[in-house]
Design an enzyme around this catalytic site. Structure first.
Site, PDB file in Angstrom:
ATOM      1  N   ASP A  68      -3.888 -15.545   7.647  1.00 32.10           N
ATOM      2  CA  ASP A  68      -2.605 -16.050   7.149  1.00 32.10           C
ATOM      3  C   ASP A  68      -1.840 -16.849   8.197  1.00 32.10           C
ATOM      4  O   ASP A  68      -0.839 -17.498   7.869  1.00 32.10           O
ATOM      5  CB  ASP A  68      -1.728 -14.890   6.670  1.00 32.10           C
ATOM      6  CG  ASP A  68      -2.240 -14.282   5.377  1.00 32.10           C
ATOM      7  OD1 ASP A  68      -2.805 -15.030   4.553  1.00 32.10           O
ATOM      8  OD2 ASP A  68      -2.081 -13.060   5.185  1.00 32.10           O
ATOM      9  N   ARG A  94      -4.380 -24.054   1.615  1.00 29.52           N
ATOM     10  CA  ARG A  94      -3.597 -24.152   2.856  1.00 29.52           C
ATOM     11  C   ARG A  94      -4.238 -25.092   3.868  1.00 29.52           C
ATOM     12  O   ARG A  94      -3.529 -25.775   4.608  1.00 29.52           O
ATOM     13  CB  ARG A  94      -3.416 -22.757   3.471  1.00 29.52           C
ATOM     14  CG  ARG A  94      -2.392 -21.925   2.752  1.00 29.52           C
ATOM     15  CD  ARG A  94      -2.190 -20.565   3.394  1.00 29.52           C
ATOM     16  NE  ARG A  94      -1.124 -19.861   2.696  1.00 29.52           N
ATOM     17  CZ  ARG A  94      -0.943 -18.551   2.751  1.00 29.52           C
ATOM     18  NH1 ARG A  94      -1.771 -17.800   3.461  1.00 29.52           N
ATOM     19  NH2 ARG A  94       0.047 -17.976   2.089  1.00 29.52           N
ATOM     20  N   GLN A 124      -8.773  -7.451   0.793  1.00 27.37           N
ATOM     21  CA  GLN A 124      -8.280  -7.183  -0.559  1.00 27.37           C
ATOM     22  C   GLN A 124      -9.384  -6.621  -1.447  1.00 27.37           C
ATOM     23  O   GLN A 124      -9.164  -5.670  -2.196  1.00 27.37           O
ATOM     24  CB  GLN A 124      -7.690  -8.459  -1.163  1.00 27.37           C
ATOM     25  CG  GLN A 124      -6.413  -8.904  -0.483  1.00 27.37           C
ATOM     26  CD  GLN A 124      -5.844 -10.180  -1.084  1.00 27.37           C
ATOM     27  OE1 GLN A 124      -6.368 -10.709  -2.065  1.00 27.37           O
ATOM     28  NE2 GLN A 124      -4.773 -10.682  -0.505  1.00 27.37           N
ATOM     29  N   ARG A 170       0.824  -1.213   0.000  1.00 25.43           N
ATOM     30  CA  ARG A 170       0.000   0.000   0.000  1.00 25.43           C
ATOM     31  C   ARG A 170       0.853   1.256   0.000  1.00 25.43           C
ATOM     32  O   ARG A 170       0.485   2.263  -0.625  1.00 25.43           O
ATOM     33  CB  ARG A 170      -0.948  -0.030   1.206  1.00 25.43           C
ATOM     34  CG  ARG A 170      -2.081  -1.063   1.041  1.00 25.43           C
ATOM     35  CD  ARG A 170      -2.745  -1.378   2.375  1.00 25.43           C
ATOM     36  NE  ARG A 170      -3.935  -2.217   2.243  1.00 25.43           N
ATOM     37  CZ  ARG A 170      -3.908  -3.542   2.114  1.00 25.43           C
ATOM     38  NH1 ARG A 170      -2.737  -4.185   2.076  1.00 25.43           N
ATOM     39  NH2 ARG A 170      -5.036  -4.222   2.015  1.00 25.43           N
ATOM     40  N   GLY A 193      -1.361 -12.248  -4.482  1.00 23.64           N
ATOM     41  CA  GLY A 193      -2.773 -11.936  -4.629  1.00 23.64           C
ATOM     42  C   GLY A 193      -3.080 -10.512  -4.200  1.00 23.64           C
ATOM     43  O   GLY A 193      -3.906  -9.830  -4.812  1.00 23.64           O
ATOM     44  N   ARG A 224      -5.804 -18.610  -8.749  1.00 25.32           N
ATOM     45  CA  ARG A 224      -6.617 -18.003  -7.697  1.00 25.32           C
ATOM     46  C   ARG A 224      -7.728 -17.118  -8.258  1.00 25.32           C
ATOM     47  O   ARG A 224      -7.554 -16.483  -9.289  1.00 25.32           O
ATOM     48  CB  ARG A 224      -5.705 -17.235  -6.739  1.00 25.32           C
ATOM     49  CG  ARG A 224      -5.046 -18.191  -5.751  1.00 25.32           C
ATOM     50  CD  ARG A 224      -3.608 -17.883  -5.485  1.00 25.32           C
ATOM     51  NE  ARG A 224      -3.455 -16.699  -4.677  1.00 25.32           N
ATOM     52  CZ  ARG A 224      -2.294 -16.132  -4.430  1.00 25.32           C
ATOM     53  NH1 ARG A 224      -1.187 -16.609  -4.943  1.00 25.32           N
ATOM     54  NH2 ARG A 224      -2.221 -15.078  -3.680  1.00 25.32           N
TER      55      ARG A 224
END
Length: 447
Positions: free
Chosen positions: A325, A356, A174, A31, A99, A127
């Site tokens: 995450d 994952r 996101q 960012r 991503g 993805r």
């Protein structure tokens, strides 16, 4: 295993000792480059994460016309083009494994009347991007993609972007950020309603650069984020805190390896990113939060972590957005804890750099840990002692899977091998030497 793989083997460690600084926060680094590229003047970024994902975002911002350079002292400087001032890239933008980079830049591009072409590595091309394309299309952008909204894809931004009032079907920082980035060039107010709060780095940094952003927690439990469009962003200094997602690996290693004491400096403590540490404290972890402070709108702490026994807990699903995450490394802690650890609300883990959830369940089972896997849940039955280990783990081009099982190898009875450690560089360059300095025994093996 592909012929260019870099296998790793992680062996049982002696007590970990020392002080480290976590690499810069990846989300904030992306960012900082983007908002610096949209600001008027020169933005100085201290502590930028120099992993492959962020470097690909830096290349993309250069392609959009921003001047981006790294000084010899490690400070990055970005001379922006102003909101609405992006140039059309001459070539394909390759975001590698990121991503975050791809989805946020799609939002940036959607608000400019230019055409951009996006691609990435094999993992990123699998993805889903449709959840970003839908709201950006409502704002006036047009997309051409592979089936299922997958990369490579082209986006032609709107000449006159429309402000949007959009309720996210699934909580996603996101998607929220992509809409806010597109909303910068739209007149009036763009509103994103979240079913539950997600990481708010975009909101904090937009304010830091001079935009007007309001956040309202509604009576029904949702959160509305309102951006006033067409601001003039002004260059600002950004000091990137250490990434809590990266700090998680040395922290959990220090908790699990007997006799360890590790200090981790400059860790971002944004409450919407700190769910793992909340959970570890509930499990009985010995973690002291010291030297609390704020930098560029973000809370920061130092962590002092000492080894000790953990107990299994039930992790509430509402905590998932604040630690999505970190579930792979939490699962390693759970494998050594006393009793079951129940993790729910994990559907998002299926569409990360890899599946994952499946990778963690298969890897733990191969290491002798009893697990239950559901579509969006994982139960790890810890026995209060180190697991057997001894397995070869397929990382599936996923940095967090590779690092999580490297940590498990530090405490398991038999070494744990990872088929490819190369993806670790996307988020944590220097992970292996840093862990080995603390006392780990991680080595690269011949392919």
């Amino acid at each position: 295993m592909h012929p260019l793989a870099h296998p790793l083997v992680s062996r049982r460690a002696e007590a970990l000792r020392g002080a480290v600084t976590a690499p810069g926060d990846k989300s904030i680094s992306h960012r900082a480059l983007m908002f610096g590229g949209l600001a008027i003047g020169e933005t100085a970024i201290h502590g930028l994460l120099e992993g492959e994902d962020v470097l690909n975002t830096a290349k993309a911002m250069r392609a959009y016309g921003a001047a981006v350079r790294r000084d010899e002292d490690g400070v990055w400087r970005v001379s922006g083009v102003g909101v609405g001032g992006l140039a059309e890239p001459e070539d394909m933008l390759d975001l590698g494994n990121s991503g975050t980079g791809a989805r946020l830049l799609m939002g940036l591009a959607a608000g400019h009347p230019i055409t951009s072409f996006f691609t990435g590595d094999a993992s990123l091309r699998r993805r889903p991007m449709a959840r970003v394309m839908k709201p950006l299309g409502d704002m006036g952008a047009r997309f051409v993609s592979r089936e299922g909204g997958r990369l490579p894809l082209a986006v032609t931004g709107a000449r006159h972007p429309l402000p949007l009032d959009y309720t996210l079907p699934v909580a996603s920082a996101q998607v929220k950020s992509a809409i806010l980035l597109a909303g910068l060039t739209a007149p009036g107010e763009t509103i994103v309603v979240e079913p539950e709060p997600t990481r708010d780095h975009s909101e904090r940094m937009l304010r830091h650069f001079g935009a007007t952003v309001r956040v309202e927690d509604r009576a029904d439990g949702t959160r509305a984020v309102t951006l006033t469009g067409q601001p003039e962003l002004a260059a600002a200094t950004v000091r990137v805190p250490g990434d809590p997602s990266s700090a998680a690996f040395p922290a959990v290693a220090a908790l699990l390896v007997p006799g360890s004491e590790v200090r981790i400096a400059n860790v971002g403590a944004n409450p919407l990113r700190f769910g793992l540490f909340e959970t570890l404290l509930e499990m009985g972890a010995d973690i002291a939060l010291e030297n609390r402070r704020e930098e560029a709108g973000e809370p920061v702490v130092d962590l002092l972590v000492r080894a000790g026994g953990l107990k299994g807990v039930v992790v509430p699903p509402r905590r998932a957005p604040s630690m999505i995450d970190e579930y792979p490394i939490l699962a390693m802690a759970a494998a050594c804890a006393e009793g079951p650890t129940v993790m729910e609300g994990l559907a998002e883990l299926r569409v990360k750099e890899s599946d994952r959830l499946g990778a963690v369940a298969r890897g733990l089972a191969a290491c002798g840990v009893e697990v239950e896997e559901g579509p969006d849940r994982l139960v790890v039955h810890g026995k209060g002692r180190p697991p057997l280990g001894g397995a070869m783990i397929a990382a599936n081009l996923d940095h967090r899977i590779a690092m999580a099982f490297a940590v498990l190898g530090m405490v398991s009875e038999k070494p744990v091998s990872i088929d490819d450690g190369e993806p670790i560089a996307t988020s944590f360059p220097g992970f292996v030497p840093m862990m080995n300095r603390l006392g780990a025994d991680i080595a690269e093996e011949p392919a």
